[in-house]
Structure formats: C-alpha cells, structure tokens
Design a protein around this motif. Structure first.
Motif, PDB file in Angstrom:
ATOM      1  N   ASN A 127      -0.026   8.205  -8.874  1.00 47.44           N
ATOM      2  CA  ASN A 127       0.753   9.092  -9.580  1.00 47.44           C
ATOM      3  C   ASN A 127      -0.143   9.801 -10.930  1.00 47.44           C
ATOM      4  N   HIS A 128      -1.113   9.136 -11.079  1.00 47.16           N
ATOM      5  CA  HIS A 128      -1.773   9.744 -12.400  1.00 47.16           C
ATOM      6  C   HIS A 128      -3.087  10.722 -11.867  1.00 47.16           C
ATOM      7  N   CYS A 129      -3.947  10.176 -11.066  1.00 48.47           N
ATOM      8  CA  CYS A 129      -5.126  11.226 -10.526  1.00 48.47           C
ATOM      9  C   CYS A 129      -4.865  11.704  -9.361  1.00 48.47           C
ATOM     10  N   GLY A 130      -3.786  11.514  -8.391  1.00 48.98           N
ATOM     11  CA  GLY A 130      -3.307  12.125  -7.203  1.00 48.98           C
ATOM     12  C   GLY A 130      -4.019  11.606  -5.983  1.00 48.98           C
ATOM     13  N   SER A 131      -4.931  10.713  -6.188  1.00 47.65           N
ATOM     14  CA  SER A 131      -5.704  10.048  -4.820  1.00 47.65           C
ATOM     15  C   SER A 131      -4.808   9.534  -3.925  1.00 47.65           C
ATOM     16  N   SER A 132      -4.859   9.945  -2.820  1.00 45.40           N
ATOM     17  CA  SER A 132      -4.292   9.646  -1.436  1.00 45.40           C
ATOM     18  C   SER A 132      -4.739   8.294  -0.975  1.00 45.40           C
ATOM     19  N   LEU A 133      -4.266   7.293  -0.673  1.00 44.89           N
ATOM     20  CA  LEU A 133      -4.822   6.163  -0.633  1.00 44.89           C
ATOM     21  C   LEU A 133      -4.370   5.219   0.670  1.00 44.89           C
ATOM     22  N   PHE A 134      -2.908   5.247   0.739  1.00 44.27           N
ATOM     23  CA  PHE A 134      -2.288   4.519   1.954  1.00 44.27           C
ATOM     24  C   PHE A 134      -1.294   5.172   2.671  1.00 44.27           C
ATOM     25  N   TRP A 135      -1.046   4.570   4.077  1.00 43.82           N
ATOM     26  CA  TRP A 135      -0.180   5.281   4.895  1.00 43.82           C
ATOM     27  C   TRP A 135       0.521   4.064   5.501  1.00 43.82           C
ATOM     28  N   ARG A 136       2.069   4.078   5.710  1.00 46.72           N
ATOM     29  CA  ARG A 136       2.681   2.805   6.379  1.00 46.72           C
ATOM     30  C   ARG A 136       3.729   3.481   7.272  1.00 46.72           C
ATOM     31  N   HIS A 137       4.018   2.759   8.370  1.00 49.59           N
ATOM     32  CA  HIS A 137       5.280   3.295   9.181  1.00 49.59           C
ATOM     33  C   HIS A 137       6.014   2.061   9.552  1.00 49.59           C
ATOM     34  N   GLU A 138       7.335   2.199   9.233  1.00 57.36           N
ATOM     35  CA  GLU A 138       8.118   0.951   9.460  1.00 57.36           C
ATOM     36  C   GLU A 138       7.977   0.345  10.884  1.00 57.36           C
ATOM     37  N   ASP A 139       7.472   1.043  11.802  1.00 61.77           N
ATOM     38  CA  ASP A 139       7.811   0.550  13.200  1.00 61.77           C
ATOM     39  C   ASP A 139       6.365  -0.094  13.543  1.00 61.77           C
ATOM     40  N   ASP A 140       5.510  -0.190  12.576  1.00 58.17           N
ATOM     41  CA  ASP A 140       4.144  -0.668  12.899  1.00 58.17           C
ATOM     42  C   ASP A 140       3.873  -1.934  12.455  1.00 58.17           C
ATOM     43  N   GLY A 141       4.761  -2.956  12.356  1.00 61.17           N
ATOM     44  CA  GLY A 141       4.507  -4.221  12.109  1.00 61.17           C
ATOM     45  C   GLY A 141       4.171  -4.444  10.611  1.00 61.17           C
ATOM     46  N   GLY A 142       4.548  -3.733   9.773  1.00 56.02           N
ATOM     47  CA  GLY A 142       3.995  -3.780   8.275  1.00 56.02           C
ATOM     48  C   GLY A 142       2.464  -3.264   7.931  1.00 56.02           C
ATOM     49  N   ARG A 143       1.741  -3.088   9.021  1.00 59.62           N
ATOM     50  CA  ARG A 143       0.374  -2.505   9.135  1.00 59.62           C
ATOM     51  C   ARG A 143       0.145  -1.327   7.996  1.00 59.62           C
ATOM     52  N   VAL A 144      -0.668  -1.420   7.209  1.00 61.29           N
ATOM     53  CA  VAL A 144      -0.926  -0.471   6.187  1.00 61.29           C
ATOM     54  C   VAL A 144      -2.549   0.304   6.456  1.00 61.29           C
ATOM     55  N   SER A 145      -2.300   1.612   6.710  1.00 54.02           N
ATOM     56  CA  SER A 145      -3.699   2.241   6.730  1.00 54.02           C
ATOM     57  C   SER A 145      -4.153   2.783   5.449  1.00 54.02           C
ATOM     58  N   VAL A 146      -5.349   2.364   5.378  1.00 51.08           N
ATOM     59  CA  VAL A 146      -6.200   2.629   4.136  1.00 51.08           C
ATOM     60  C   VAL A 146      -7.057   3.529   4.033  1.00 51.08           C
ATOM     61  N   MET A 147      -7.091   4.644   3.313  1.00 49.81           N
ATOM     62  CA  MET A 147      -7.929   5.902   3.458  1.00 49.81           C
ATOM     63  C   MET A 147      -9.263   5.242   3.184  1.00 49.81           C
ATOM     64  N   SER A 148      -9.955   5.553   4.163  1.00 51.22           N
ATOM     65  CA  SER A 148     -11.697   5.063   4.335  1.00 51.22           C
ATOM     66  C   SER A 148     -12.542   5.187   3.171  1.00 51.22           C
ATOM     67  N   GLY A 149     -12.344   6.534   2.601  1.00 49.53           N
ATOM     68  CA  GLY A 149     -12.860   7.055   1.472  1.00 49.53           C
ATOM     69  C   GLY A 149     -12.672   6.483   0.262  1.00 49.53           C
ATOM     70  N   THR A 150     -11.521   5.704   0.013  1.00 53.26           N
ATOM     71  CA  THR A 150     -11.272   4.881  -1.175  1.00 53.26           C
ATOM     72  C   THR A 150     -11.908   3.483  -1.109  1.00 53.26           C
ATOM     73  N   ILE A 151     -12.480   3.283  -0.179  1.00 55.46           N
ATOM     74  CA  ILE A 151     -13.179   1.696  -0.339  1.00 55.46           C
ATOM     75  C   ILE A 151     -14.369   1.903  -1.003  1.00 55.46           C
TER      76      ILE A 151
END
Length: 128
Positions: free
Chosen positions: A71-95
């Motif tokens: 919420n400071h620089c605006g970087s898009s970092l993660f995505w998560r879906h409640e039906d996906d067993g809690g798995r978190v998508s991590v934007m590859s470019g932030t690694i």
C-alpha cells in the motif's frame, strides 16, 4: 530458499520448498493490477514467511479471491483464492535474483490485450 519483496521493501518475504512453474495470466484483473499480464509461481501457505509486512494490504478482487499488494509503492505481489487450499500465487517478478523458474503455460488468453501476441509456443488456455 528464495527471497522477494515489493519495490520499496515494505513487504519482504521468503519462500521455502519447491516452487510451481510460473504461469502467465492474461485475465482482465491481472492486466489491470500489473499494467500487462502477470507471471506467477505458487506455494503452500507454510512455504511463505514474511520478514516485513508493514505495508501489505489485501484487496478482495472477486467474491472468492484476494490480491496482495504494497500500500506504499503499489507493487502487485500475491493472489489467493479461497477454494485453492490456501495456496498463494507469488508474482514471479518480485522474487530476488535468479529464480530458476520457467513458464509452462498461458491462461485466460481469451482476455489478453490486443496490443501483443503470444508467440512462445507454450500452451494457451482460454480460461484456467
């Protein structure tokens, strides 16, 4: 172990264990949050640890999905879906540094922008 962060460093994380190959998503929501398509790996929740989350915010982007961003620089970092067993998508470019990842498919290509072509020969799915 891999590390990653947002642009300003307000959100920083470590990833442990095996990472899923990166998937390029061309849906409207990904294009709106990133300015183009996104590429993301995915981890189980116990593989993601925050070393800093002072500026982490979550946006409810659909009834069952949230997007994590700084919420400071605006970087898009993660995505998560409640039906996906809690798995978190991590934007590859932030690694940080070399990821060792490869992209294995494109999803939601029916929604892709008209200003680019997908010509890498990887599978292209109209949805997921």
């Amino acid at each position: 172990m891999k590390t990653g962060s947002c642009l300003c460093g307000g959100v920083a994380y470590t990833l442990t264990g095996e990472l899923r190959p990166s998937v390029a998503c061309h849906c409207v929501q990904c294009r709106k949050t990133s300015g183009h398509h996104v590429s993301a790996t995915q981890v189980n929740p116990d593989q993601l640890q925050f070393t800093s989350d002072a500026t982490l915010a979550w946006f409810q982007s659909s009834p069952k999905a949230q997007r994590g961003f700084c919420n400071h620089c605006g970087s898009s970092l993660f995505w998560r879906h409640e039906d996906d067993g809690g798995r978190v998508s991590v934007m590859s470019g932030t690694i940080d540094g070399a990821t060792g990842l490869h992209t294995d498919k494109h999803i939601y290509v029916a929604d892709k922008g008209d200003y680019y072509e997908i010509a890498d020969g990887l599978p292209q799915l109209k949805t997921y």
